[in-house]
Design an enzyme around this catalytic site. Structure first.
Site, PDB file in Angstrom:
ATOM      1  N   SER A 177      -5.971  10.605   2.189  1.00  0.00           N
ATOM      2  CA  SER A 177      -4.727  10.050   1.839  1.00  0.00           C
ATOM      3  C   SER A 177      -4.757  10.285   0.302  1.00  0.00           C
ATOM      4  O   SER A 177      -5.717  10.234  -0.191  1.00  0.00           O
ATOM      5  CB  SER A 177      -4.625   8.626   2.243  1.00  0.00           C
ATOM      6  OG  SER A 177      -3.496   8.014   1.595  1.00  0.00           O
TER       7      SER A 177
ATOM      8  N   TYR B  22      -9.359   0.640   1.834  1.00  0.00           N
ATOM      9  CA  TYR B  22      -8.700   1.740   2.267  1.00  0.00           C
ATOM     10  C   TYR B  22      -8.925   3.021   1.238  1.00  0.00           C
ATOM     11  O   TYR B  22      -9.400   4.090   1.763  1.00  0.00           O
ATOM     12  CB  TYR B  22      -7.094   1.393   2.360  1.00  0.00           C
ATOM     13  CG  TYR B  22      -6.430   2.840   3.021  1.00  0.00           C
ATOM     14  CD1 TYR B  22      -6.616   3.114   4.243  1.00  0.00           C
ATOM     15  CD2 TYR B  22      -5.569   3.567   2.313  1.00  0.00           C
ATOM     16  CE1 TYR B  22      -5.905   4.212   4.914  1.00  0.00           C
ATOM     17  CE2 TYR B  22      -4.939   4.427   2.563  1.00  0.00           C
ATOM     18  CZ  TYR B  22      -5.209   4.902   3.855  1.00  0.00           C
ATOM     19  OH  TYR B  22      -4.339   5.899   4.778  1.00  0.00           O
TER      20      TYR B  22
END
Length: 178
Positions: free
Chosen positions: A122, A147
């Site tokens: 990501s 994350y």
């Protein structure tokens, strides 16, 4: 979407999913578009190292080769929690689950000239830092921080795996994508 496109191109697609009902639903949608789609479900919970080992054992009972491994599952912005193995949930699922899966499937990938390992990360990796002094973020947990760390770990893994495969002259490649 990835499974749909691969099925459209006549690939035998194994959906390794945590939830069988969701896998069955996805397979039904794909088969509605491509009735001859070759689809198979194998249970896999990336938050459990035992589940990863079990899935690979089932795979190895049926196959000797693997053309394409797409590490494209994960969790995002969870409240602070641990996997069943005691790892911070986002790093444990998004990175360590895929790391173990790839390592255990590597012999089948190496049996397949031209095989590919695709690790989906990501753009959030840009905000990531590997907190080696607090890898599980026990002292400083933040959902986005965890994350981003897991997505940066995905990229470091994919790049280092490619470096090692190339150095060994292996007939496969490791790539990463956002």
């Amino acid at each position: 979407e990835t499974a749909r496109v691969l099925a459209q191109r006549n690939a035998h697609v194994i959906l390794a999913c945590r939830t069988e009902a969701k896998a069955v639903e996805a397979m039904a949608k794909i088969r509605a578009l491509y009735p001859r789609a070759q689809l198979q479900f194998l249970p896999l919970d990336l938050a459990s190292q035992a589940s990863v080992r079990d899935m690979v054992a089932q795979f190895r009972e049926q196959y000797d080769t693997l053309d394409l491994l797409i590490n494209n599952a994960g969790v995002m912005w969870l409240p602070q929690s641990k996997t069943v193995d005691g790892f911070e949930s986002q790093l444990g699922t998004n990175h360590l689950g895929h790391f173990a899966l790839t390592g255990l499937l590597l012999p089948m990938l190496l049996n397949t000239s031209g095989a590919r390992i695709v690790t989906v990360s990501s753009i959030a990796h840009r905000g990531g830092q590997i907190h080696f002094d607090d890898i599980w973020l026990d002292r400083s947990y933040g959902r986005q921080k965890a994350y981003a760390q897991s997505k940066l770990a995905n990229l470091v893994f994919a790049l280092e795996l490619q470096r090692r495969l190339h150095a060994a002259g292996a007939p496969i490649i490791s790539v990463a994508a956002h």
